[in-house]
Design a protein around this motif. Sequence first.
Motif, short mmCIF file in Angstrom:
data_model
loop_
_atom_site.label_atom_id
_atom_site.label_comp_id
_atom_site.label_asym_id
_atom_site.label_seq_id
_atom_site.Cartn_x
_atom_site.Cartn_y
_atom_site.Cartn_z
N VAL A 56 0.87 -1.17 0.00
CA VAL A 56 0.00 0.00 0.00
C VAL A 56 0.91 1.22 0.00
O VAL A 56 2.06 1.14 0.42
CB VAL A 56 -0.96 -0.01 1.21
N GLY A 70 -4.22 1.69 -2.27
CA GLY A 70 -4.30 0.40 -1.61
C GLY A 70 -5.53 0.20 -0.76
O GLY A 70 -5.59 -0.73 0.04
N TRP A 87 4.17 -1.49 3.24
CA TRP A 87 3.85 -0.18 2.71
C TRP A 87 5.07 0.43 2.02
O TRP A 87 6.19 0.03 2.26
CB TRP A 87 3.34 0.76 3.81
#
Length: 114
Positions: A56, A70, A87
């Motif tokens: 994400v 995301g 991430w």
Amino acid sequence: MLGIIPTADVLDMLTVDDGETPDALYVRDVLDHKRRSDHYSELLEEIRRDGMALPVMIRTYNGQPWLVDGHHRVAVAVDLGIPMLVWSDLPMELEDRPHNPMLRDGWGPYRPAA
């Protein structure tokens, strides 16, 4: 930069107005809407089978973390009980993210740091 973050922490991050959820302020506020998208069930099954292929994208703007790409993956993580997410703060290639119109027009809070 890449990192790992608890899924629960992402739920409390700020999110952008995508035009379809104008009253949403936090990621948790948009997840039901994301679950109703045409490609959600396919994504859920793909992640269940193969795992999450992309991180994400989280950016900091005015000192606050924002989830900028995301949201569907976060909804899947919640639904499948995935406790941690990978991430990145690096921009994704647009052709890799066809379902995110927010990455196409003016970066707004997502502008990469110079």
